[in-house]
Design a protein around this motif. Structure first.
Motif, PDB file in Angstrom:
ATOM      1  N   CYS A 348      -2.306  16.779   8.861  1.00 11.20           N
ATOM      2  CA  CYS A 348      -3.178  15.878   9.621  1.00 11.20           C
ATOM      3  C   CYS A 348      -2.764  14.417   9.416  1.00 11.20           C
ATOM      4  CB  CYS A 348      -4.629  16.072   9.201  1.00 11.20           C
ATOM      5  SG  CYS A 348      -5.162  17.798   9.273  1.00 11.20           S
ATOM      6  N   PRO A 349      -2.136  13.795  10.393  1.00 10.36           N
ATOM      7  CA  PRO A 349      -1.655  12.408  10.251  1.00 10.36           C
ATOM      8  C   PRO A 349      -2.755  11.415   9.893  1.00 10.36           C
ATOM      9  CG  PRO A 349      -0.725  13.437  12.216  1.00 10.36           C
ATOM     10  CD  PRO A 349      -1.755  14.387  11.694  1.00 10.36           C
ATOM     11  N   LYS A 350      -3.945  11.592  10.464  1.00 13.21           N
ATOM     12  CA  LYS A 350      -5.029  10.654  10.175  1.00 13.21           C
ATOM     13  C   LYS A 350      -5.441  10.718   8.715  1.00 13.21           C
ATOM     14  CE  LYS A 350      -8.058   7.617  11.682  1.00 13.21           C
ATOM     15  NZ  LYS A 350      -7.639   6.331  12.267  1.00 13.21           N
ATOM     16  N   ILE A 351      -5.476  11.928   8.142  1.00 14.68           N
ATOM     17  CA  ILE A 351      -5.819  12.077   6.730  1.00 14.68           C
ATOM     18  C   ILE A 351      -4.734  11.448   5.860  1.00 14.68           C
ATOM     19  CG2 ILE A 351      -6.181  13.764   4.881  1.00 14.68           C
ATOM     20  CD1 ILE A 351      -7.525  15.571   6.908  1.00 14.68           C
ATOM     21  N   ARG A 352      -3.473  11.610   6.232  1.00 15.45           N
ATOM     22  CA  ARG A 352      -2.391  10.970   5.497  1.00 15.45           C
ATOM     23  C   ARG A 352      -2.530   9.452   5.534  1.00 15.45           C
ATOM     24  NH1 ARG A 352       0.997  14.634   8.223  1.00 15.45           N
ATOM     25  NH2 ARG A 352       1.960  12.963   9.437  1.00 15.45           N
ATOM     26  N   GLU A 353      -2.845   8.943   6.702  1.00 14.51           N
ATOM     27  CA  GLU A 353      -2.973   7.491   6.859  1.00 14.51           C
ATOM     28  C   GLU A 353      -4.117   6.943   6.016  1.00 14.51           C
ATOM     29  OE1 GLU A 353      -4.454   4.347  10.287  1.00 14.51           O
ATOM     30  OE2 GLU A 353      -3.709   6.309  10.895  1.00 14.51           O
ATOM     31  N   LEU A 354      -5.239   7.646   6.001  1.00 16.90           N
ATOM     32  CA  LEU A 354      -6.423   7.159   5.304  1.00 16.90           C
ATOM     33  C   LEU A 354      -6.310   7.284   3.794  1.00 16.90           C
ATOM     34  CD1 LEU A 354      -9.175   8.674   7.637  1.00 16.90           C
ATOM     35  CD2 LEU A 354      -8.546   6.272   7.462  1.00 16.90           C
ATOM     36  N   SER A 355      -5.706   8.361   3.315  1.00 25.86           N
ATOM     37  CA  SER A 355      -5.702   8.626   1.877  1.00 25.86           C
ATOM     38  C   SER A 355      -4.454   8.108   1.176  1.00 25.86           C
ATOM     39  CB  SER A 355      -5.853  10.126   1.613  1.00 25.86           C
ATOM     40  OG  SER A 355      -4.774  10.852   2.190  1.00 25.86           O
ATOM     41  N   GLY A 356      -3.317   8.136   1.850  1.00 24.55           N
ATOM     42  CA  GLY A 356      -2.081   7.646   1.248  1.00 24.55           C
ATOM     43  C   GLY A 356      -1.324   8.669   0.451  1.00 24.55           C
ATOM     44  N   SER A 357      -2.028   9.537  -0.274  1.00 22.68           N
ATOM     45  CA  SER A 357      -1.384  10.585  -1.061  1.00 22.68           C
ATOM     46  C   SER A 357      -2.381  11.703  -1.308  1.00 22.68           C
ATOM     47  CB  SER A 357      -0.875  10.038  -2.403  1.00 22.68           C
ATOM     48  OG  SER A 357      -1.963   9.714  -3.251  1.00 22.68           O
ATOM     49  N   ASN A 360      -4.750  10.710  -4.103  1.00 27.07           N
ATOM     50  CA  ASN A 360      -5.811   9.806  -3.635  1.00 27.07           C
ATOM     51  C   ASN A 360      -6.858  10.566  -2.841  1.00 27.07           C
ATOM     52  OD1 ASN A 360      -4.640   7.577  -4.785  1.00 27.07           O
ATOM     53  ND2 ASN A 360      -3.636   6.887  -2.904  1.00 27.07           N
ATOM     54  N   LEU A 361      -6.415  11.518  -2.024  1.00 28.57           N
ATOM     55  CA  LEU A 361      -7.340  12.333  -1.255  1.00 28.57           C
ATOM     56  C   LEU A 361      -8.280  13.092  -2.191  1.00 28.57           C
ATOM     57  CD1 LEU A 361      -8.324  13.598   1.407  1.00 28.57           C
ATOM     58  CD2 LEU A 361      -6.463  15.264   1.203  1.00 28.57           C
ATOM     59  N   LYS A 362      -7.720  13.681  -3.234  1.00 24.57           N
ATOM     60  CA  LYS A 362      -8.533  14.416  -4.204  1.00 24.57           C
ATOM     61  C   LYS A 362      -9.553  13.500  -4.864  1.00 24.57           C
ATOM     62  CE  LYS A 362      -8.044  16.960  -8.580  1.00 24.57           C
ATOM     63  NZ  LYS A 362      -7.077  17.490  -9.564  1.00 24.57           N
ATOM     64  N   GLN A 363      -9.124  12.322  -5.287  1.00 21.93           N
ATOM     65  CA  GLN A 363     -10.027  11.395  -5.956  1.00 21.93           C
ATOM     66  C   GLN A 363     -11.147  10.915  -5.039  1.00 21.93           C
ATOM     67  OE1 GLN A 363     -10.026  10.627  -9.214  1.00 21.93           O
ATOM     68  NE2 GLN A 363      -8.313  12.076  -9.449  1.00 21.93           N
ATOM     69  N   LEU A 364     -10.816  10.674  -3.768  1.00 18.33           N
ATOM     70  CA  LEU A 364     -11.819  10.205  -2.813  1.00 18.33           C
ATOM     71  C   LEU A 364     -12.852  11.275  -2.499  1.00 18.33           C
ATOM     72  CD1 LEU A 364      -9.491   8.238  -0.365  1.00 18.33           C
ATOM     73  CD2 LEU A 364     -11.294   7.250  -1.796  1.00 18.33           C
ATOM     74  N   LEU A 365     -12.459  12.553  -2.576  1.00 11.84           N
ATOM     75  CA  LEU A 365     -13.369  13.642  -2.237  1.00 11.84           C
ATOM     76  C   LEU A 365     -14.196  14.127  -3.419  1.00 11.84           C
ATOM     77  CD1 LEU A 365     -11.122  15.885   0.064  1.00 11.84           C
ATOM     78  CD2 LEU A 365     -12.809  14.180   0.744  1.00 11.84           C
TER      79      LEU A 365
END
Length: 421
Positions: A348-357, A360-365
């Motif tokens: 998902c490009p949008k998720i990549r753009e928003l989270s960066g890695s 980072n995605l794991k930490q944000l969730l």
């Protein structure tokens, strides 16, 4: 009747400022004498601008037209990286206010002719001396053009205190430059009939001022006695932006939940051949599915396609898979799919753009109550079906352990149609 300009003269003035903003990309812009906020409503769409300020002596007029500066619904539904703060003040341009200092651009369109000549001197001192912006755009009527306006006697507006010819405007502008360390270019909008530009000039004359490099004029240290606040705030709004962590998390959560369910539903419906997306429970059906998936993986390997894996589990297994709400732990007929975060991030490009890695995605969730993560935080838990408890009891006798199957990547989300505005 006045001659008709195409487009109308006030729109030409505003377009002149818009073109200047496109070229120079200022971050902080103030419009003095903003009136009905028409120019501000155009400038709010320019993404270089982070602070947009309007000042007018008539606070009631500002309040009447302020609605056009509020964020649109799409600004909340699809926030971007554009940071914009809008501030409107009631106050006189002849008074100092420290909040108007250090701007990249200050505009004053058709304002100075409404001031008395002594007030014009105060205006010059406040704008060029105290505010000391990098650039200033001043427009005012050119009295030499008045003879081309049929039926006009006197000034163009009853509230005008004067109307300068080109020589008078130039004299004032040159004095401002000498006094406060600026240089000026002269131009205008509203062209006269053919072959009269040299003799008559533009209907509206414009001076574009640039502060000279190294100029020390107007440099006042913060906290000095000159730091005054004479304007009254009438309106203030921060536009939603992905630079705000709360907004970023909301948008990311929406994307994660949407695409996690899309991936789950796609796998359940397409890969099992079941229109309702029911998971297989019997050994014969599971064998057929695994055989099909094995062939599908080979095809992806040949074509270089990307595959993401999901796991599913039933009663008695969910407590090993992470933080499930108590009501879901007790509902034994619920079944869940594990969607790996690295799969979401890759597909998902949008998720990549928003989270960066992925990290980072794991930490944000992790601290988001709307999502359930596996115990190691590597996967998202998505509830995929509800069945009759008796049917599930029967099925689970043949359905031991956690299964793993690949799911094809979803199509990329549509590009933010508003991104290039």
């Amino acid at each position: 009747m006045n001659p008709v300009f195409t487009p109308p003269l006030h729109l030409q003035r505003h377009q002149f400022v818009v073109d200047f903003v496109r070229k120079t990309k200022p971050k902080k812009v103030a419009d003095l004498g903003c009136g009905e906020c028409k120019l501000l409503k155009q400038l709010k769409f320019h993404r270089s601008i982070e602070l947009l300020v309007g000042v007018d002596i008539n606070g009631a007029k500002i309040k009447k037209h302020v609605h056009g500066l509020a964020p649109l619904s799409t600004d909340y539904l699809q926030p971007t990286n554009h940071q914009l703060h809008v501030e409107l003040y009631q106050g006189s341009v002849t008074q100092r206010d420290a909040r108007l200092r250090g701007f990249d651009l200050v505009t004053s369109m058709e304002l100075i002719e409404h001031l008395t000549l002594p007030d014009v001197e105060h205006f010059s001192s406040v704008v060029f001396g105290y505010m000391s912006p990098a650039s200033v755009i001043i427009s005012t009527p050119n009295s030499e053009f008045n003879r081309l306006l049929p039926g006009l006697t006197g000034f163009r507006n009853y509230d005008h205190k004067f109307e300068w010819n080109r020589s008078q405007f130039r004299s004032w502008a040159v004095k401002v430059c000498l006094d406060h360390g600026y240089e000026v270019e002269f131009t205008g909008v509203g062209e006269p009939p053919q072959n009269q530009l040299e003799s008559v000039g533009f209907c509206t004359q414009i001076g574009v001022f640039h502060r000279l490099k190294g100029s020390s004029h107007g440099n006042v240290l913060p906290g000095s006695e000159d730091e005054v606040f004479s304007y009254t705030s009438v309106y203030s709004i921060n536009y939603p932006s992905l630079h705000d962590n709360n907004t970023l998390c909301k948008v990311l959560m929406s994307e994660v939940l949407y695409w996690a369910h899309q991936m789950t539903n796609s796998w359940m419906a397409e890969k099992t051949g079941r229109p309702n997306g029911d998971l297989p429970h019997r050994e014969s059906e599971q064998g057929e599915l695994e055989e099909w998936l094995s062939e599908s993986q080979k095809q992806r390997a040949c074509t270089g396609g990307l595959a993401c894996s999901v796991d599913y589990f039933g009663r008695g297994e969910e407590q090993e898979c992470g933080k499930l709400p108590q009501q879901q732990r007790s509902a034994t007929f619920n079944r869940f799919v594990l969607v790996p975060l690295d799969g979401l991030w890759s597909c998902c490009p949008k998720i990549r753009e928003l989270s960066g890695s992925v990290e980072n995605l794991k930490q944000l969730l992790m601290d988001q109550p709307q999502v359930n993560l596996s115990q190691d935080g590597s996967s998202l838990l998505v509830k995929c079906e509800e069945q009759d408890p008796e049917q599930v009891d029967c099925d689970l006798e043949d359905d031991k352990g956690t299964r793993a199957v690949p799911v094809s990547c979803p199509a990329e989300p549509e590009e933010d149609w508003e991104a290039d505005i």
